[in-house]
Scaffold this active site. Structure first.
Site, PDB file in Angstrom:
ATOM      1  N   THR A 129      50.939  48.306  23.975  1.00 53.59           N
ATOM      2  CA  THR A 129      51.771  46.906  23.561  1.00 53.59           C
ATOM      3  C   THR A 129      50.772  45.735  22.917  1.00 53.59           C
ATOM      4  OG1 THR A 129      51.900  46.234  25.951  1.00 53.59           O
ATOM      5  CG2 THR A 129      53.741  47.377  24.982  1.00 53.59           C
ATOM      6  N   PHE A 134      48.683  49.268  37.268  1.00 51.45           N
ATOM      7  CA  PHE A 134      47.764  48.278  37.466  1.00 51.45           C
ATOM      8  C   PHE A 134      46.516  48.725  37.673  1.00 51.45           C
ATOM      9  CE2 PHE A 134      51.753  47.305  39.761  1.00 51.45           C
ATOM     10  CZ  PHE A 134      51.850  45.831  39.250  1.00 51.45           C
ATOM     11  N   ARG A 155      42.656  49.702  36.670  1.00 49.68           N
ATOM     12  CA  ARG A 155      41.509  49.141  35.964  1.00 49.68           C
ATOM     13  C   ARG A 155      40.682  50.187  35.466  1.00 49.68           C
ATOM     14  NH1 ARG A 155      38.766  47.882  41.422  1.00 49.68           N
ATOM     15  NH2 ARG A 155      39.815  49.754  42.013  1.00 49.68           N
ATOM     16  N   PHE A 180      36.659  38.722  41.842  1.00 48.40           N
ATOM     17  CA  PHE A 180      37.056  38.107  40.451  1.00 48.40           C
ATOM     18  C   PHE A 180      36.650  36.715  40.368  1.00 48.40           C
ATOM     19  CE2 PHE A 180      39.453  40.533  37.365  1.00 48.40           C
ATOM     20  CZ  PHE A 180      39.277  41.810  37.800  1.00 48.40           C
ATOM     21  N   CYS A 213      43.837  44.233  28.189  1.00 49.04           N
ATOM     22  CA  CYS A 213      44.665  43.928  28.910  1.00 49.04           C
ATOM     23  C   CYS A 213      44.714  42.268  29.239  1.00 49.04           C
ATOM     24  CB  CYS A 213      44.801  44.373  30.337  1.00 49.04           C
ATOM     25  SG  CYS A 213      45.386  46.082  30.071  1.00 49.04           S
ATOM     26  N   LYS A 227      33.559  45.612  29.804  1.00 51.10           N
ATOM     27  CA  LYS A 227      32.907  45.556  31.209  1.00 51.10           C
ATOM     28  C   LYS A 227      32.126  46.992  31.327  1.00 51.10           C
ATOM     29  CE  LYS A 227      36.747  47.603  33.626  1.00 51.10           C
ATOM     30  NZ  LYS A 227      37.790  47.514  34.706  1.00 51.10           N
TER      31      LYS A 227
HETATM   32  C1  UDX Z   1      42.944  44.440  34.268  1.00 51.43           C
HETATM   33  C2  UDX Z   1      43.423  44.378  35.804  1.00 51.43           C
HETATM   34  O1  UDX Z   1      42.523  44.202  36.578  1.00 51.43           O
HETATM   35  C3  UDX Z   1      44.390  45.785  35.950  1.00 51.43           C
HETATM   36  O2  UDX Z   1      45.042  45.514  37.141  1.00 51.43           O
HETATM   37  C4  UDX Z   1      45.343  45.859  34.786  1.00 51.43           C
HETATM   38  O3  UDX Z   1      46.227  46.778  35.060  1.00 51.43           O
HETATM   39  C5  UDX Z   1      44.594  45.708  33.362  1.00 51.43           C
HETATM   40  O4  UDX Z   1      43.879  44.738  33.144  1.00 51.43           O
HETATM   41  P1  UDX Z   1      40.885  45.961  33.154  1.00 51.43           P
HETATM   42  O5  UDX Z   1      41.184  45.357  31.885  1.00 51.43           O
HETATM   43  O6  UDX Z   1      40.555  47.377  33.383  1.00 51.43           O
HETATM   44  O7  UDX Z   1      41.953  45.755  34.273  1.00 51.43           O
HETATM   45  O8  UDX Z   1      39.652  45.088  33.652  1.00 51.43           O
HETATM   46  P2  UDX Z   1      39.222  44.129  35.063  1.00 51.43           P
HETATM   47  O9  UDX Z   1      38.260  44.924  35.905  1.00 51.43           O
HETATM   48  O10 UDX Z   1      40.371  43.516  35.493  1.00 51.43           O
HETATM   49  O11 UDX Z   1      38.250  42.950  34.225  1.00 51.43           O
HETATM   50  C6  UDX Z   1      38.669  42.533  33.155  1.00 51.43           C
HETATM   51  C7  UDX Z   1      37.612  41.402  32.647  1.00 51.43           C
HETATM   52  O12 UDX Z   1      37.352  40.478  33.559  1.00 51.43           O
HETATM   53  C8  UDX Z   1      36.389  42.295  32.263  1.00 51.43           C
HETATM   54  O13 UDX Z   1      36.120  41.754  31.095  1.00 51.43           O
HETATM   55  C9  UDX Z   1      35.242  41.882  33.295  1.00 51.43           C
HETATM   56  O14 UDX Z   1      34.120  41.848  33.001  1.00 51.43           O
HETATM   57  C10 UDX Z   1      35.932  40.410  33.600  1.00 51.43           C
HETATM   58  N1  UDX Z   1      35.481  39.784  34.985  1.00 51.43           N
HETATM   59  C11 UDX Z   1      36.162  40.395  35.962  1.00 51.43           C
HETATM   60  C12 UDX Z   1      34.830  38.627  34.967  1.00 51.43           C
HETATM   61  O15 UDX Z   1      34.433  38.041  34.144  1.00 51.43           O
HETATM   62  N2  UDX Z   1      34.740  38.226  36.326  1.00 51.43           N
HETATM   63  C13 UDX Z   1      35.114  38.704  37.185  1.00 51.43           C
HETATM   64  O16 UDX Z   1      34.787  38.290  38.498  1.00 51.43           O
HETATM   65  C14 UDX Z   1      35.747  40.048  37.340  1.00 51.43           C
END
Ligand code: UDX
Length: 474
Positions: free
Chosen positions: A86, A153, A155, A253, A264, A327
């Site tokens: 989506t 949810f 990751r 986070f 996402c 990431k």
């Molecule tokens: C996210 C949600 O965590 C997940 O529950 C949902 O289903 C989809 O979106 P994801 O996109 O796989 O998952 O990545 P996530 O691990 O959440 O990280 C998202 C972004 O935030 C990354 O670019 C990561 O580098 C950044 N991040 C994360 C930070 O900059 N700082 C942090 O402390 C944590």
């Protein structure tokens, strides 16, 4: 049970394999024949740790098959999981639901027995009743079809673990029958004590966007603090550690740096804002605009720090970029902050060399104008500045002494605050970060190889030293 999983991207492929792994008969469906061929041969079409093993196990068990046919799916499944993308609509913040609608339109007319359609994709609140109305017009006479929403949810990088052992399961249902079916699907998880929250579809849809909004806000909060730390000479990592000891806040986070990206978080907060506006409550979530702005500012700040380090302009300088994915432990470059920075530096005339352990193929598709290297040393050779943009463990394990020998000038921007700055500094590097102070004195930029005997494949253009020193960490 006989399940279909429609859409076999990052979410669906993992869900299909894991559902077969816990004992269901599963048919995975996608419009992309190439993807289906790869999955049928046990090759995940993307990098996801642990997926190969689960996929192979599920295929070997005979419980998992793949197809491109929605009519085959209709004939097979008692439960149909909708896992299609989506994305953000072009020219708008709202979510584009055309793939969800296409699945309903393609599947429902072929149904011949009672079934439950379960949406897992992230959608604007109010989608479930809209889909229910849509399918009422499409379902063959006498076929009992219901819709439920069961957000995912997971990751990336931990998708298998998150699917098999989720923190919680959320079921948005409109009947005890739908609730019973979902409890049966997830019976092994429920038996293992995983919390199961049964609610109405609107709440279930909202849980997902609210969770992602909260996570995005947490990241932008600490990035705002990083900016303040830069101005005040404070250390955002220590600040985050100290905040994190408060169990009401928690340390996860709160890693300051280049910010969030991926398929996402960025699009979900925008779609949520757009949907809230439609509902007349845009004001209530207007802070998400700032969350987005703070996040995007990290990219600009990183470019600005790098630009300063090379003397005020990228033109004529070689810039090594470590990391292209949004990431680590993923090959996903969708809305990748790392690639956005690399592309911006390239646009400003920098000679960019990008390395990434898994993301080069996708990065090249998204940004063919950039040059990609297979190993870290080659990417760094002759560089005037090294940008650490995705925190892959191999970068943390890299030897700064060895790297200092191949660069033109040992300057590092650790935009993920994840390298051992002390170690790099003692190897002669000037290290800049987002929100962490450096030593009181910074080594002067080295000319023509410098004190550590840096070799260069070309003449090293020395930066304007004043510019570097005037922006020295406090
Ligand atoms: C996210 C949600 O965590 C997940 O529950 C949902 O289903 C989809 O979106 P994801 O996109 O796989 O998952 O990545 P996530 O691990 O959440 O990280 C998202 C972004 O935030 C990354 O670019 C990561 O580098 C950044 N991040 C994360 C930070 O900059 N700082 C942090 O402390 C944590």
């Amino acid at each position: 049970m006989r399940l279909t999983v429609i859409g076999t991207g990052y979410l669906g492929a993992v869900h299909a394999a894991c559902m077969a792994d816990i004992g269901h008969e599963v048919l995975g469906v996608d419009v992309d024949a190439e993807k289906i061929r790869a999955l049928t041969e046990g090759r995940p079409p993307f990098f996801e740790p642990g997926l190969d093993e689960v996929l192979t196990r599920a295929l070997d068990s005979g419980r998992l098959r793949f197809s491109t046919s929605l009519s085959e799916a209709a004939a097979f499944g008692e439960v149909h999981f909708v896992c299609v993308g989506t994305p953000q609509q072009a020219g708008s913040d709202a979510a584009d639901l055309r793939h969800v609608d296409a699945v309903i339109d393609g599947l429902v007319p072929h149904l011949s027995s009672p079934c439950l359609i379960v949406g897992k994709s992230t959608v604007p609140v109010g989608t479930t009743p809209r889909i229910a109305a849509r399918l009422r017009g499409l379902a063959p006479e006498g076929v009992d079809v219901e819709v439920a929403w069961n957000p995912e949810f997971l990751r990336e990088g931990f998708a298998v673990e998150d699917t098999l052992r989720p923190d919680r399961l959320v079921a948005g249902v409109t009947s005890p029958r739908a609730d019973g079916i979902l409890r049966e699907v997830y019976a092994p998880m429920l038996d293992a004590g995983i919390p199961y929250i049964s609610t109405d579809p609107a709440t279930a849809e909202l849980v997902k966007v609210a969770a992602n909004s909260f996570l995005a806000t947490k990241i932008s909060f600490i990035n705002a603090m990083a900016e303040v730390c830069d101005a005040a000479g404070a250390d955002v990592s220590t600040l985050a550690d100290a905040l994190g000891h408060d169990t009401r806040i928690g340390r996860r986070f709160l890693n300051a740096g280049l910010g969030f990206g991926g398929g996402c978080l960025p699009k979900d907060i925008r779609a949520f804002t757009a949907r809230a506006r439609e509902l007349g409550v845009g004001e209530a979530v207007s802070f998400l605009r700032q969350v987005d702005d703070i996040n995007l500012r990290q990219r600009l700040r990183t470019v600005a720090i790098a630009r300063d380090l090379v003397g005020g302009a990228f033109s004529g300088h070689r810039i090594a970029v470590l990391g292209a994915t949004f990431k680590p432990n993923s090959d996903d470059v969708r809305d990748s902050p790392a690639l956005a920075v690399a592309a911006a530096v390239h646009r400003e005339g920098g000679e960019v060399r990008v390395h990434d352990p898994e993301g080069i193929y996708n990065a090249h598709l998204a940004h063919p104008e950039l040059r990609y290297e297979d190993d870290v040393l080659t990417a760094c050779r002759g560089a005037d500045v090294v940008l650490h943009l995705t925190e892959w463990s191999q970068y943390r394990e890299a030897d700064p002494v060895k790297l200092a020998r191949v660069v033109c000038a040992p300057r590092l921007v650790d935009a993920r605050n994840n390298l051992d700055a002390g170690l790099w500094r003692s190897a002669g590097w000037t290290v800049r970060t987002l929100g962490r102070p450096g030593p009181a004195t910074v080594p002067a930029p080295q000319r023509g190889g410098g004190a550590l005997g840096h070799s260069s494949a070309r003449g090293c253009a020395a930066p304007a030293e004043g510019a570097v020193l005037s922006r020295a960490p406090k």
